[in-house]
Design a protein around this motif. Structure first.
Motif, short mmCIF file in Angstrom:
data_model
loop_
_atom_site.label_atom_id
_atom_site.label_comp_id
_atom_site.label_asym_id
_atom_site.label_seq_id
_atom_site.Cartn_x
_atom_site.Cartn_y
_atom_site.Cartn_z
N VAL A 204 1.35 15.63 -0.87
CA VAL A 204 0.72 14.92 -1.98
C VAL A 204 1.31 13.52 -2.09
N PHE A 205 0.41 12.51 -2.13
CA PHE A 205 0.83 11.12 -2.29
C PHE A 205 0.66 10.67 -3.73
N SER A 206 1.54 9.78 -4.17
CA SER A 206 1.45 9.21 -5.52
C SER A 206 0.32 8.19 -5.58
N ALA A 207 -0.04 7.81 -6.79
CA ALA A 207 -1.01 6.73 -6.97
C ALA A 207 -0.39 5.42 -6.47
N GLY A 208 -1.25 4.54 -5.95
CA GLY A 208 -0.78 3.24 -5.50
C GLY A 208 -0.65 2.28 -6.66
N PRO A 209 -0.08 1.10 -6.44
CA PRO A 209 0.50 0.63 -5.18
C PRO A 209 1.85 1.28 -4.89
N ALA A 210 2.40 0.96 -3.71
CA ALA A 210 3.68 1.52 -3.25
C ALA A 210 3.64 3.04 -3.24
N SER A 211 2.54 3.58 -2.74
CA SER A 211 2.36 5.03 -2.69
C SER A 211 3.36 5.67 -1.72
N HIS A 212 3.72 6.93 -2.03
CA HIS A 212 4.69 7.65 -1.21
C HIS A 212 4.52 9.14 -1.50
N PRO A 213 5.02 10.01 -0.62
CA PRO A 213 4.91 11.45 -0.87
C PRO A 213 5.72 11.87 -2.09
N ILE A 214 5.09 12.71 -2.93
CA ILE A 214 5.78 13.23 -4.11
C ILE A 214 5.79 14.75 -4.12
N GLY A 215 5.21 15.35 -3.10
CA GLY A 215 5.21 16.81 -3.01
C GLY A 215 4.84 17.26 -1.61
N ALA B 248 0.83 -1.21 0.00
CA ALA B 248 0.00 0.00 0.00
C ALA B 248 0.85 1.25 0.00
N THR B 249 1.83 1.31 0.90
CA THR B 249 2.75 2.45 0.96
C THR B 249 4.18 1.94 1.03
N GLU B 250 5.12 2.74 0.53
CA GLU B 250 6.51 2.32 0.53
C GLU B 250 7.41 3.50 0.82
N ASN B 251 8.24 3.35 1.85
CA ASN B 251 9.24 4.36 2.22
C ASN B 251 8.61 5.75 2.39
N VAL B 252 7.54 5.80 3.16
CA VAL B 252 6.88 7.08 3.43
C VAL B 252 7.63 7.81 4.55
N SER B 253 8.08 9.02 4.26
CA SER B 253 8.79 9.82 5.26
C SER B 253 8.29 11.26 5.19
N PHE B 254 7.70 11.71 6.28
CA PHE B 254 7.36 13.12 6.47
C PHE B 254 6.98 13.30 7.94
N SER B 255 6.83 14.54 8.36
CA SER B 255 6.56 14.81 9.77
C SER B 255 5.53 15.92 9.93
N ILE B 256 4.94 15.97 11.13
CA ILE B 256 3.99 17.02 11.50
C ILE B 256 4.53 17.67 12.77
N GLY B 257 4.78 18.95 12.71
CA GLY B 257 5.29 19.66 13.86
C GLY B 257 4.24 19.84 14.94
N ASP B 258 4.67 20.09 16.16
CA ASP B 258 3.75 20.34 17.25
C ASP B 258 2.94 21.60 16.93
N GLY B 259 1.61 21.50 16.92
CA GLY B 259 0.76 22.63 16.59
C GLY B 259 0.57 22.88 15.11
N GLU B 260 1.09 22.01 14.27
CA GLU B 260 1.00 22.19 12.82
C GLU B 260 -0.19 21.43 12.25
N PHE B 261 -0.85 22.03 11.27
CA PHE B 261 -2.00 21.43 10.59
C PHE B 261 -1.53 20.97 9.21
N VAL B 262 -1.46 19.64 9.02
CA VAL B 262 -0.96 19.06 7.77
C VAL B 262 -2.03 18.19 7.15
N SER B 263 -2.31 18.44 5.87
CA SER B 263 -3.26 17.61 5.13
C SER B 263 -2.51 16.72 4.15
#
Length: 265
Positions: free
Chosen positions: A207-218, A22-37
């Protein structure tokens, strides 16, 4: 230190004939108090990532960090507002809102007072004794929001929580959530299919890529002024510039996902 961090998270599921990534090598973070979609095409693993953040799903590879510590089991510092109805039909609005406090063994009088204050904050102080079937869809969502926030979580996880509402009620709910978030400044991971909603609400849009092996692309910072009115902000030139930049990345992934689904029929 980020409130929530995904480090090379991969999630796989057994399916007939093999394993689905479903997802592969997903790396990103949400800071304390940050609103991330997070936005992406249907089936790109957005809800999978949210479930991993909640501790409802253990990644096959990688790890989820909560305030710098690897998540083990349920994420006790997070509140989860589901897409589907999550209210207990046999409980009143007030009983649903205070349910987490009841399970914790809080003093009933204190729980009731706090529950009534949260019903007032979402405009339902006149309906504490109504059952879910006696409330409109928008009112039930307000109860669900109060039910999630009354526990004062450090992290708020939301899975297309307003998608089933009509556009007017949806915008009211979005504004109410932003007003509460502006006051409390919790970390929010917000899953949505609606790019307009993501931009209007967020500090960043991933922004996530289309699956399979979806991951952030932006990963796009949203620098629109706060506080925001979600209906009015959508009519500004700055909003349109954000939309064009993100859609330029998202469009090809949506088309790719559509073609994959058509080929599978």
């Amino acid at each position: 230190m980020p409130a929530l961090e995904f480090k090379n998270v991969s999630c796989r599921f057994p399916v007939p004939g093999g394993i689905y990534t479903a997802t592969e090598n997903v790396s990103f973070s949400i800071g304390d108090g940050e609103f991330v979609s997070v936005v992406g095409p249907t089936g790109c693993g957005k809800s999978t990532i949210l479930n991993a953040a909640a501790g409802l799903l253990k990644p096959a590879d990688g790890e989820v960090l909560v305030y710098g510590k690897p998540l083990q089991g349920l994420n006790r510092r997070a509140g989860y507002m589901f897409q589907a109805e999550s209210l207990m039909p046999w409980a009143t609005a007030l009983e649903n809102v205070t349910m987490s406090l009841t399970f914790r063994g809080e003093d009933p009088k204190h729980a009731r007072e706090l529950g009534m204050s949260w019903l007032a904050r979402v405009g339902l102080e006149k309906f504490p004794d109504r059952y879910p079937h006696e409330l409109s869809g928008g009112m039930r969502k307000r109860v669900a929001m109060a039910q999630t926030l009354i526990a004062d979580p450090d992290i708020l996880l939301m899975d297309e929580s307003f998608s089933a509402l009509d556009i007017q009620t949806r915008q009211l709910m979005e504004d109410e959530l932003l007003a509460i978030w502006q006051e409390k400044k919790k970390a929010v991971l917000f899953i949505t299919h609606d790019l307009d909603e993501a931009i209007a609400m967020s500090d960043r849009v991933v922004v996530f890529s289309a699956g399979p092996a979806s991951h952030p692309i932006g990963d796009f910072p949203i620098t629109l002024d706060r506080p925001r009115n979600v209906a009015e902000i959508r009519m500004t030139p700055a909003f349109n510039e954000c939309h064009a930049a993100i859609w330029n990345v998202l469009r090809d992934e949506v088309l790719k996902s559509y073609q994959q689904h058509r080929a599978a029929i």
